[in-house]
Scaffold this active site. Structure first.
Site, PDB file in Angstrom:
ATOM      1  N   MET A 173       4.887  50.461 -13.419  1.00  0.00           N
ATOM      2  CA  MET A 173       3.996  51.621 -13.592  1.00  0.00           C
ATOM      3  C   MET A 173       2.584  51.154 -13.916  1.00  0.00           C
ATOM      4  SD  MET A 173       4.294  53.590 -17.262  1.00  0.00           S
ATOM      5  CE  MET A 173       2.737  54.435 -16.961  1.00  0.00           C
ATOM      6  N   ASP A 190      -1.419  53.568 -13.977  1.00  0.00           N
ATOM      7  CA  ASP A 190      -2.113  54.724 -14.564  1.00  0.00           C
ATOM      8  C   ASP A 190      -1.249  55.967 -14.804  1.00  0.00           C
ATOM      9  OD1 ASP A 190      -3.869  52.950 -13.411  1.00  0.00           O
ATOM     10  OD2 ASP A 190      -4.915  54.428 -12.197  1.00  0.00           O
ATOM     11  N   GLN A 230       1.415  56.246 -11.800  1.00  0.00           N
ATOM     12  CA  GLN A 230       1.442  55.309 -10.672  1.00  0.00           C
ATOM     13  C   GLN A 230       2.724  54.505 -10.790  1.00  0.00           C
ATOM     14  OE1 GLN A 230      -1.520  54.515  -8.096  1.00  0.00           O
ATOM     15  NE2 GLN A 230      -0.846  56.599  -8.490  1.00  0.00           N
ATOM     16  N   TRP A 260       2.921  45.519  -8.789  1.00  0.00           N
ATOM     17  CA  TRP A 260       2.266  46.622  -8.075  1.00  0.00           C
ATOM     18  C   TRP A 260       2.618  46.590  -6.585  1.00  0.00           C
ATOM     19  CZ3 TRP A 260      -1.188  47.597  -4.154  1.00  0.00           C
ATOM     20  CH2 TRP A 260      -1.825  48.844  -4.176  1.00  0.00           C
ATOM     21  N   PHE A 316      -2.355  57.188  -4.651  1.00  0.00           N
ATOM     22  CA  PHE A 316      -3.097  56.627  -5.776  1.00  0.00           C
ATOM     23  C   PHE A 316      -3.330  57.704  -6.849  1.00  0.00           C
ATOM     24  CE2 PHE A 316      -5.432  52.472  -4.408  1.00  0.00           C
ATOM     25  CZ  PHE A 316      -4.218  51.889  -4.069  1.00  0.00           C
ATOM     26  N   ARG A 366     -12.193  57.182  -5.206  1.00  0.00           N
ATOM     27  CA  ARG A 366     -10.852  57.596  -5.634  1.00  0.00           C
ATOM     28  C   ARG A 366     -10.749  58.250  -7.005  1.00  0.00           C
ATOM     29  NH1 ARG A 366     -10.594  51.855  -5.241  1.00  0.00           N
ATOM     30  NH2 ARG A 366     -10.638  50.813  -7.261  1.00  0.00           N
ATOM     31  N   ASP A 367      -9.502  58.626  -7.301  1.00  0.00           N
ATOM     32  CA  ASP A 367      -9.035  59.106  -8.607  1.00  0.00           C
ATOM     33  C   ASP A 367      -9.645  60.454  -9.007  1.00  0.00           C
ATOM     34  OD1 ASP A 367      -7.857  56.610  -8.453  1.00  0.00           O
ATOM     35  OD2 ASP A 367      -9.267  55.649  -9.823  1.00  0.00           O
ATOM     36  N   GLU A 409     -13.486  53.639 -11.981  1.00  0.00           N
ATOM     37  CA  GLU A 409     -12.213  54.241 -11.573  1.00  0.00           C
ATOM     38  C   GLU A 409     -11.850  55.361 -12.555  1.00  0.00           C
ATOM     39  OE1 GLU A 409      -9.730  50.557  -9.655  1.00  0.00           O
ATOM     40  OE2 GLU A 409      -9.593  50.685 -11.807  1.00  0.00           O
TER      41      GLU A 409
HETATM   42  C1  FRU Z   1      -6.670  52.067 -11.751  1.00  0.00           C
HETATM   43  C2  FRU Z   1      -6.357  52.084 -10.268  1.00  0.00           C
HETATM   44  C3  FRU Z   1      -6.904  53.336  -9.618  1.00  0.00           C
HETATM   45  C4  FRU Z   1      -6.038  53.501  -8.414  1.00  0.00           C
HETATM   46  C5  FRU Z   1      -4.692  53.027  -8.926  1.00  0.00           C
HETATM   47  C6  FRU Z   1      -3.852  52.329  -7.899  1.00  0.00           C
HETATM   48  O1  FRU Z   1      -5.796  51.318 -12.510  1.00  0.00           O
HETATM   49  O2  FRU Z   1      -6.884  50.929  -9.645  1.00  0.00           O
HETATM   50  O3  FRU Z   1      -8.281  53.286  -9.333  1.00  0.00           O
HETATM   51  O4  FRU Z   1      -5.983  54.819  -7.972  1.00  0.00           O
HETATM   52  O5  FRU Z   1      -4.967  52.147  -9.998  1.00  0.00           O
HETATM   53  O6  FRU Z   1      -2.569  52.082  -8.381  1.00  0.00           O
END
Ligand code: FRU
Length: 507
Positions: A46, A48, A64, A72, A104, A178-179, A230
């Site tokens: 895991m 975020d 995540q 990852w 993501f 993103r995010d 991010e």
């Molecule tokens: C932050 C990040 C985000 C991205 C995700 C990918 O930890 O890099 O920017 O969406 O993790 O897992």
């Protein structure tokens, strides 16, 4: 006779079942270094926390997640829920990767007014907004890898339907794009999306979650820029009737102690543009192991924050076997004003008290070296320690085991810094930068001392001065830490020290 037999059979079956169930639970969450008061997935990777939203008495936590490995990989949204922000129940995966890419980070809201039209029979939809990350494009070196997409749920987040018009925001030729974190903006009666776009934040607005208009950019020339921006968040906090907007921006690398960390800005947001009050760089948590932290949607005036308890510098290497990483404790955010600065504070949510066992209170500790273990017994699982004194002075609290490993937490009065030193804390050589001493400035100008430590099997969270200086730190001793010693080299008196064992959330 038959009735009796059936009754006995039922009792036997029931007791066998419960026994089996408790056995399964304890082995799942009892592997080495497994957090006992923090959420971690049963197995797999895991990072975020995502899509945190409060709905009908339940706190949803998506995250995540890569179920097939402890490093990852193709990102999914895992799902867990809680009714008290302390006990978590892991549920089936909410979102799977698809032809548009990995799923993501992002956020979720309850669309009470059904602006999206996804609601049905008067039921408000939950909407998730996330980044689709296209690995095929990444591999061929294209820039337009990341887009924003949405999905909705009509059954409390259990199942999700991805919108067939995805993506809802196309890539404008920015590699890191993103995010999305979305809130309903009362001033403009629109949804506002706060998006991390490489070295800045871009705000978008939408009446219906499907069509988005770019409003403004913020931050390319303010704050920390040692890495990519991010996981942002934007919300208002009240300070004595004054509305202060807080913009959270996670950054990797470039954190105050190396690797990833969470910075924030205070200012004004008029529904279109963010205007900062500050020019200096500030961090929600100065420790190395709180990252990607953002807040829950739909919790009214209460702003509840949770982070990922690791750091990209070594997250994929930490010595756990079945799973990797956990969240921090849920924290409530507030504001303190020092001079003309608004500073964001974090303290543990009050709900943490549901796992508190009997508190031992010690008063007027003035010895240069004080063996806490002799007074309260050995550390045997998670615990909370609070310390208060009229005047802050130097201290070192040491957690140690029988094989000479230790973790030191303290305050350096000369440098006016809190520190956590894990250089002798056990397994440290899986990454060269892990076994270090980390520091946080003391931001409070008050004379008194007020410290809360939340200790778990593999982490400590330090909240000092009402949550002005916060540090999160993970560690991996070869045997659990059982002894606690307090050193007071400056002749100070700790007025009260409270020691409270905490019950495991998995038992
Ligand atoms: C932050 C990040 C985000 C991205 C995700 C990918 O930890 O890099 O920017 O969406 O993790 O897992």
């Amino acid at each position: 006779m038959l009735k009796n037999f059936l009754f006995i059979a039922a009792v036997l079956l029931f007791s066998c079942n419960t026994k089996q169930e408790s056995k399964t639970v304890s082995t799942e969450y009892n592997d080495p270094h497994r957090p006992q008061i923090h959420f971690s997935p049963k197995s797999g990777w895991m990072n975020d926390p995502n899509g945190m939203v409060y709905h009908n008495g339940t706190y949803h936590l998506f995250f995540q997640y890569y179920p097939d490995s402890t490093v990852w990989g193709p990102m999914h949204w895992g799902h867990a829920t809680s009714t008290d922000l302390v006990h978590w129940k892991e549920l089936p995966i909410a979102l799977y990767p698809d032809s548009l890419g990995y799923i993501f980070s992002g956020s979720a809201v309850v669309d009470e007014k059904n602006t999206s039209g996804f609601g049905k029979d008067g039921k408000a939809p939950m909407i998730a907004i996330f980044t689709h990350h296209d690995m095929a494009k990444e591999k061929t070196g294209q820039t337009d890898v990341e887009t924003q997409s949405i999905a909705y749920s009509l059954d409390e987040g259990a199942t999700w339907t991805k919108y067939d018009g995805n993506p809802v925001v196309k890539n404008p030729d920015i590699r890191d794009f993103r995010d999305p974190k979305v809130h309903w903006n009362e001033q403009t009666s629109k949804w506002i999306m706060t998006l991390a776009t490489k070295d800045r934040i871009t705000f978008y607005s939408s009446p219906n979650f499907k069509e988005w208009t770019r409003e403004s950019d913020f931050g390319s020339d303010v704050g920390a820029h040692g890495g990519v921006w991010e996981c942002p968040d934007l919300f208002a906090l009240d300070y004595n009737g004054q509305k202060v907007w807080v913009l959270i921006v996670n950054i990797n690398p470039g954190g105050p102690n190396g690797g990833s960390a969470t910075q924030y800005f205070t200012g004004q947001f008029d529904g279109h543009t963010f205007t900062p009050y500050q020019t200096d760089t500030r961090w929600i948590d100065y420790g190395p192991d709180e990252y990607a932290g953002i807040t829950w949607s739909n919790t009214g005036d209460r702003k509840i924050f949770i982070g990922w308890m690791s750091n990209w510098q070594y997250a994929n290497l930490v010595p756990t076997e079945k799973w990797r990483s956990a969240t921090t404790i849920a924290r409530e955010l507030g504001l303190q004003k020092i001079g003309d600065k608004f500073l964001v504070t974090s303290v543990t949510v009050k709900e943490l008290s549901v796992i508190e066992e009997k508190t031992t209170t010690l008063t007027d500790i003035a010895k240069a070296s004080f063996g806490l273990t002799e007074k309260v017994g050995k550390l045997d699982g998670p615990a909370k320690i609070t310390m208060a004194a009229d005047a802050i002075g130097p201290f070192t609290l040491t957690l140690a085991n029988e094989v000479g490993e230790k973790l030191q937490i303290g305050y350096d009065a000369t440098l006016k810094e809190y520190f956590i030193d894990r250089s002798q804390s056990g397994k440290i050589d899986f990454e060269k930068g892990f076994g270090k001493k980390h520091i946080s400035p003391r931001l409070s100008v008050k004379p008194n001392m007020d410290i809360t430590l939340v200790i778990d099997d593999a982490s400590v969270e330090l909240f000092a001065d009402g949550g002005l200086s916060v540090m999160t730190e993970i560690f991996f001793p070869t045997e659990n830490f059982t002894n606690i010693t307090l050193q007071l080299p400056g002749n100070q008196t700790i007025k009260t020290l409270q020691y409270t064992p905490l019950k495991s959330i998995w038992k």
